[in-house]
Enzyme design. Structure first.
Site, short mmCIF file in Angstrom:
data_model
loop_
_atom_site.label_atom_id
_atom_site.label_comp_id
_atom_site.label_asym_id
_atom_site.label_seq_id
_atom_site.Cartn_x
_atom_site.Cartn_y
_atom_site.Cartn_z
N GLU A 182 0.84 -1.19 0.00
CA GLU A 182 0.00 0.00 0.00
C GLU A 182 0.88 1.25 0.00
OE1 GLU A 182 -3.46 2.11 2.66
OE2 GLU A 182 -2.54 0.28 3.37
N SER A 212 -5.33 2.45 -0.15
CA SER A 212 -6.43 2.11 0.75
C SER A 212 -7.57 3.08 0.51
CB SER A 212 -5.96 2.23 2.20
OG SER A 212 -5.80 3.60 2.55
#
Length: 150
Positions: free
Chosen positions: A38, A64
């Protein structure tokens, strides 16, 4: 143009970018990372510096639900398998048109072919190499199996 999130974070921390830049982080996709990390760290830094609406970020990594701004992730095919991000160089012009759903590296096809011919293979070793050999594209869910039985 960065080959890892860490390299981009270093530049962002030093504020060595300007409004209108497109920051590209490659080799963070399912195979290239491997594992598709991420990119929240770099996006949080950009917003913390007040630049979240002034620069764009393009990556074959993931984001995210907390990511905002012109952040384009999950680019597929990823750089780790020779996708277009592997061909980008510093100074290249990248156009993002969110309304049309277009992400374009502005280069002549001859230049793209030349770069592709000279592109080194992304190397991994050990367990990461084994994982990368099994994982699929982000476009297909980045899974390490062939999917459910019918």
């Amino acid at each position: 143009m960065f080959d890892s999130e860490e390299a981009c974070v270093d530049v962002v921390r030093r504020r060595a970018y300007k409004a209108g830049d497109v920051l590209v982080i490659r080799y963070e996709g399912p195979k290239g990372g491997p594992g598709m990390r991420e990119m929240l760290g770099v996006t949080a830094l950009l917003y913390g510096q007040g630049a979240g609406e002034k620069v764009a970020l393009v990556t074959d990594g993931r984001f995210s639900g907390a990511t905002r701004g012109m952040m384009v992730g999950y680019v597929s095919p990823e750089a780790g398998v020779g996708g277009p991000l592997a061909l980008v160089k510093n100074g290249d012009r990248i156009v993002i048109d969110a309304e049309k759903g277009v992400l374009d590296l502005v280069l002549r096809s001859k230049e793209l072919k030349t770069r592709k011919a000279k592109m080194p293979k992304h190397q991994l070793s050990g367990v990461l190499e084994k994982y990368a050999a099994q994982v699929g594209s982000a476009f297909r869910g980045a899974v390490t199996h062939s999917g459910p039985k019918k």
